[in-house]
Design a protein around this motif. Structure first.
Motif, short mmCIF file in Angstrom:
data_model
loop_
_atom_site.label_atom_id
_atom_site.label_comp_id
_atom_site.label_asym_id
_atom_site.label_seq_id
_atom_site.Cartn_x
_atom_site.Cartn_y
_atom_site.Cartn_z
N ARG A 96 35.31 -53.72 -11.46
CA ARG A 96 34.76 -53.10 -12.65
C ARG A 96 35.21 -53.81 -13.92
NH1 ARG A 96 35.26 -47.00 -13.31
NH2 ARG A 96 33.60 -47.40 -14.81
N LYS A 149 29.22 -57.71 -18.94
CA LYS A 149 28.27 -56.94 -19.75
C LYS A 149 28.50 -57.20 -21.24
CE LYS A 149 26.63 -52.31 -20.70
NZ LYS A 149 26.84 -50.87 -20.49
N ARG A 193 32.48 -55.26 -16.51
CA ARG A 193 32.45 -54.88 -17.93
C ARG A 193 32.57 -56.09 -18.84
NH1 ARG A 193 35.48 -50.45 -16.03
NH2 ARG A 193 37.42 -51.50 -16.63
N GLU A 206 27.15 -50.04 -13.12
CA GLU A 206 27.47 -51.09 -14.09
C GLU A 206 27.01 -52.45 -13.60
OE1 GLU A 206 31.64 -50.38 -14.23
OE2 GLU A 206 31.49 -48.84 -15.78
#
Length: 85
Positions: free
Chosen positions: A73, A80, A77, A18
């Motif tokens: 994470r 993103k 995210r 990611e």
């Protein structure tokens, strides 16, 4: 015990993948230049500092490595989502 290590390894690998996507998106934004690129560069530095402090506090208060990876994470995210709008 092995299952816990395998779960951490898998979660870390997901975080790595990611992060690669976010790094590519950020590189494209920086390559365009302008005000958005400047804001992104500033955001990168401040986010990394904040993430380091959060990770250190998690470890210092007895948090697990998996909790640290989950925190990273979550941030990745969010970046993103923001960069793909």
């Amino acid at each position: 015990m092995l299952a816990a290590w395998m779960k951490l390894a898998f979660t870390s690998a997901q975080a790595w993948q990611e992060a690669q996507v976010v790094m590519s998106l950020r590189a494209m934004r920086l390559a365009r230049g302008g005000a958005l690129a400047q804001a992104e560069a500033t955001r990168m530095v401040t986010e990394k500092s904040a993430a380091l402090v959060d990770a250190a506090m998690t470890v210092a208060t007895g948090g697990s490595a998996e909790k640290v990876v989950r925190g990273y994470r979550t941030r990745v995210r969010a970046n993103k989502r923001r960069l793909t709008r």
